[in-house]
Design a protein around this motif. Structure first.
Motif, mmCIF file in Angstrom:
data_model
loop_
_atom_site.group_PDB
_atom_site.id
_atom_site.type_symbol
_atom_site.label_atom_id
_atom_site.label_comp_id
_atom_site.label_asym_id
_atom_site.label_seq_id
_atom_site.Cartn_x
_atom_site.Cartn_y
_atom_site.Cartn_z
ATOM 1 N N PHE A 1 3.416 -15.495 -17.372
ATOM 2 C CA PHE A 1 3.923 -14.233 -16.843
ATOM 3 C C PHE A 1 3.054 -13.048 -17.258
ATOM 4 C CE2 PHE A 1 6.669 -10.478 -17.462
ATOM 5 C CZ PHE A 1 7.121 -10.298 -16.161
ATOM 6 N N THR A 2 2.573 -13.048 -18.491
ATOM 7 C CA THR A 2 1.862 -11.886 -19.023
ATOM 8 C C THR A 2 0.409 -11.799 -18.553
ATOM 9 O OG1 THR A 2 1.245 -13.115 -21.025
ATOM 10 C CG2 THR A 2 3.305 -11.849 -21.087
ATOM 11 N N SER A 3 -0.059 -12.792 -17.817
ATOM 12 C CA SER A 3 -1.451 -12.767 -17.373
ATOM 13 C C SER A 3 -1.687 -11.777 -16.240
ATOM 14 C CB SER A 3 -1.896 -14.168 -16.923
ATOM 15 O OG SER A 3 -1.170 -14.583 -15.772
ATOM 16 N N GLY A 4 -0.639 -11.372 -15.530
ATOM 17 C CA GLY A 4 -0.790 -10.432 -14.429
ATOM 18 C C GLY A 4 -0.764 -8.986 -14.910
ATOM 19 N N ASP A 5 -1.220 -8.080 -14.042
ATOM 20 C CA ASP A 5 -1.134 -6.663 -14.388
ATOM 21 C C ASP A 5 0.324 -6.224 -14.296
ATOM 22 O OD1 ASP A 5 -0.566 -6.303 -11.677
ATOM 23 O OD2 ASP A 5 -2.598 -5.683 -11.176
ATOM 24 N N PRO A 6 0.652 -5.007 -14.755
ATOM 25 C CA PRO A 6 2.061 -4.594 -14.822
ATOM 26 C C PRO A 6 2.818 -4.708 -13.501
ATOM 27 C CG PRO A 6 0.740 -3.118 -16.130
ATOM 28 C CD PRO A 6 -0.223 -4.023 -15.431
ATOM 29 N N VAL A 7 2.209 -4.313 -12.394
ATOM 30 C CA VAL A 7 2.952 -4.353 -11.135
ATOM 31 C C VAL A 7 3.173 -5.785 -10.675
ATOM 32 C CG1 VAL A 7 0.904 -4.133 -9.632
ATOM 33 C CG2 VAL A 7 3.143 -3.339 -8.840
ATOM 34 N N ASN A 8 2.223 -6.685 -10.932
ATOM 35 C CA ASN A 8 2.432 -8.080 -10.577
ATOM 36 C C ASN A 8 3.492 -8.725 -11.464
ATOM 37 O OD1 ASN A 8 0.718 -9.429 -8.373
ATOM 38 N ND2 ASN A 8 -0.757 -8.047 -9.345
ATOM 39 N N GLN A 9 3.528 -8.348 -12.726
ATOM 40 C CA GLN A 9 4.602 -8.841 -13.594
ATOM 41 C C GLN A 9 5.959 -8.368 -13.081
ATOM 42 O OE1 GLN A 9 4.111 -8.263 -17.853
ATOM 43 N NE2 GLN A 9 1.872 -8.329 -17.662
ATOM 44 N N ARG B 1 0.822 -1.210 0.000
ATOM 45 C CA ARG B 1 0.000 0.000 0.000
ATOM 46 C C ARG B 1 0.856 1.260 0.000
ATOM 47 N NH1 ARG B 1 -3.183 -2.957 3.875
ATOM 48 N NH2 ARG B 1 -2.145 -1.795 5.560
ATOM 49 N N GLU B 2 1.934 1.253 0.776
ATOM 50 C CA GLU B 2 2.808 2.425 0.850
ATOM 51 C C GLU B 2 3.427 2.738 -0.506
ATOM 52 O OE1 GLU B 2 5.534 1.376 3.890
ATOM 53 O OE2 GLU B 2 4.179 1.901 5.552
ATOM 54 N N HIS B 3 3.898 1.704 -1.203
ATOM 55 C CA HIS B 3 4.546 1.961 -2.497
ATOM 56 C C HIS B 3 3.518 2.275 -3.583
ATOM 57 C CE1 HIS B 3 8.692 1.304 -1.390
ATOM 58 N NE2 HIS B 3 8.322 0.254 -0.676
ATOM 59 N N ALA B 4 2.323 1.730 -3.452
ATOM 60 C CA ALA B 4 1.263 2.102 -4.395
ATOM 61 C C ALA B 4 0.938 3.586 -4.241
ATOM 62 C CB ALA B 4 0.022 1.244 -4.146
ATOM 63 N N LYS B 5 0.853 4.046 -3.005
ATOM 64 C CA LYS B 5 0.583 5.464 -2.756
ATOM 65 C C LYS B 5 1.748 6.332 -3.230
ATOM 66 C CE LYS B 5 -0.560 8.683 0.990
ATOM 67 N NZ LYS B 5 -0.812 8.811 2.454
ATOM 68 N N ARG B 6 2.967 5.874 -3.008
ATOM 69 C CA ARG B 6 4.154 6.644 -3.395
ATOM 70 C C ARG B 6 4.237 6.825 -4.906
ATOM 71 N NH1 ARG B 6 9.076 5.131 -5.262
ATOM 72 N NH2 ARG B 6 8.650 2.911 -4.890
ATOM 73 N N THR B 7 3.912 5.767 -5.649
ATOM 74 C CA THR B 7 4.100 5.783 -7.093
ATOM 75 C C THR B 7 2.825 6.092 -7.866
ATOM 76 O OG1 THR B 7 3.689 3.386 -7.200
ATOM 77 C CG2 THR B 7 5.987 4.119 -6.949
#
Length: 322
Positions: A175-183, A155-161
């Motif tokens: 690998f490509t099935s996840g969203d960008p941050v999960n990849q 949560r902290e890094h999501a808020k930061r970025t």
């Protein structure tokens, strides 16, 4: 009968561990031997590296090494680990730098004893919760605290970025099935696993004997890597996701590589593993003395059920030959 070639060095003639380079990384060169030196040759010329000064030689992309060079490393008590770019992948390794099995025996003993295993697991969690007392917590309580800590970190890094974060959701087979941050998280963690794996095998510990993780040939790799995710791979992954990268895997690997380029993570891994498995030492730099006992102890002994170690190479029979 004289054996041709340069004779191997005697153990007493080798450099002590604290006088060696702990990890040396080479890439895109041909590695050979010139007398008692390792040579690295590329388009810019030849570099000579005294073999006795090496602890671990990390062989990166584009390296070719000759049998003579490998023989020289072995003769001088060094090891080779084949890795990806700047160590962010682990592929294979030669003989560990450790000649003593002390670290491996300590690891096997601790993981086989319920109370000692719990003690090590608590110590691992304590490293992630500075200032908190974990000495009485059960594994269930520790897992709960760790889960809360990781969610808070996300949560902290999501808020930061400014990156939208839902949860950790990925398919190891796609690998490509996840969203960008999960990849990015998957790619960054894979790099960290490679770095930690290289350290573990270099110092003679077992990657499969884990304390928190279990049942996998890299259980201990996952244990140690978890110590560094919150400060290394998680922020890197959110930074990559926020950058709008269209090539997340390679961009993430390069970002992790840049973060570990100075080699301090390697030395830190060694110190942390030793402190977890052996008697904890003082905090701070290990000053390249990280395998002094293990690297120089070339003695083979016999085990006794009373807890003693006996000298090998002698006959213990009470019978007399006539």
């Amino acid at each position: 009968m004289n054996i041709p070639g340069v004779p191997p060095a005697e153990l007493a003639d080798l450099n002590r561990a604290q006088d060696r380079l702990s990890f040396l990384y080479l890439e895109r060169c041909v590695i050979h031997r010139d007398s008692n030196a390792i040579t690295a040759t590329d388009a810019q010329g030849v570099v000579h590296i005294p073999a006795a000064t090496l602890g671990v030689l990390m062989l990166g992309p584009g390296t070719s090494i000759t049998q003579q060079a490998m023989m020289l490393l072995a003769d001088n008590g060094a090891t080779a680990v084949w890795v990806g770019e700047h160590g962010v992948r682990y592929y294979a390794h030669g003989r560990p730098l450790a000649r003593s099995s002390r670290l491996l025996v300590a690891q096997a003993t601790a993981v086989s004893h319920r109370d000692r295993r719990l003690q090590v697991a608590r110590a691992m969690y304590r490293m992630r919760f500075p200032g908190e007392d974990t000495t009485t917590l059960t594994m269930q309580q520790l897992r709960g605290k760790e889960g809360a800590r990781v969610r808070r970190c996300y949560r902290e890094h999501a808020k930061r970025t400014g990156v939208t974060w839902n949860n950790r959701d990925y398919n190891p087979e796609d690998f490509t099935s996840g969203d960008p941050v999960n990849q990015a998280l998957s790619a960054a963690h894979a790099c960290l696993y490679g770095i930690v794996h290289a350290v573990i095998v270099a110092i003679g510990a077992s990657p499969g004997l884990g304390f928190v993780h279990t049942g996998h040939d890299r259980s201990f790799v996952y244990d140690i890597a978890d110590l560094y995710k919150a400060e290394l791979t998680i922020p890197v992954a959110f930074d990559i996701a926020a950058s709008g990268s269209t090539d997340i895997g390679p961009d993430t690997r390069r970002a992790v590589r840049n973060r570990v380029h100075d080699g301090t993570l390697l030395d830190r891994c060694v110190r942390d593993i030793r402190n977890l498995l052996l008697t904890p030492g003082p905090s701070g730099p290990i000053d390249e003395a990280w395998l002094d006992d293990e690297a120089e102890n070339d003695a083979v002994r016999l085990w006794d059920e009373d807890g003693y170690e006996l000298t090998s190479g002698r006959n213990y029979s009470t019978e007399v030959d006539f």
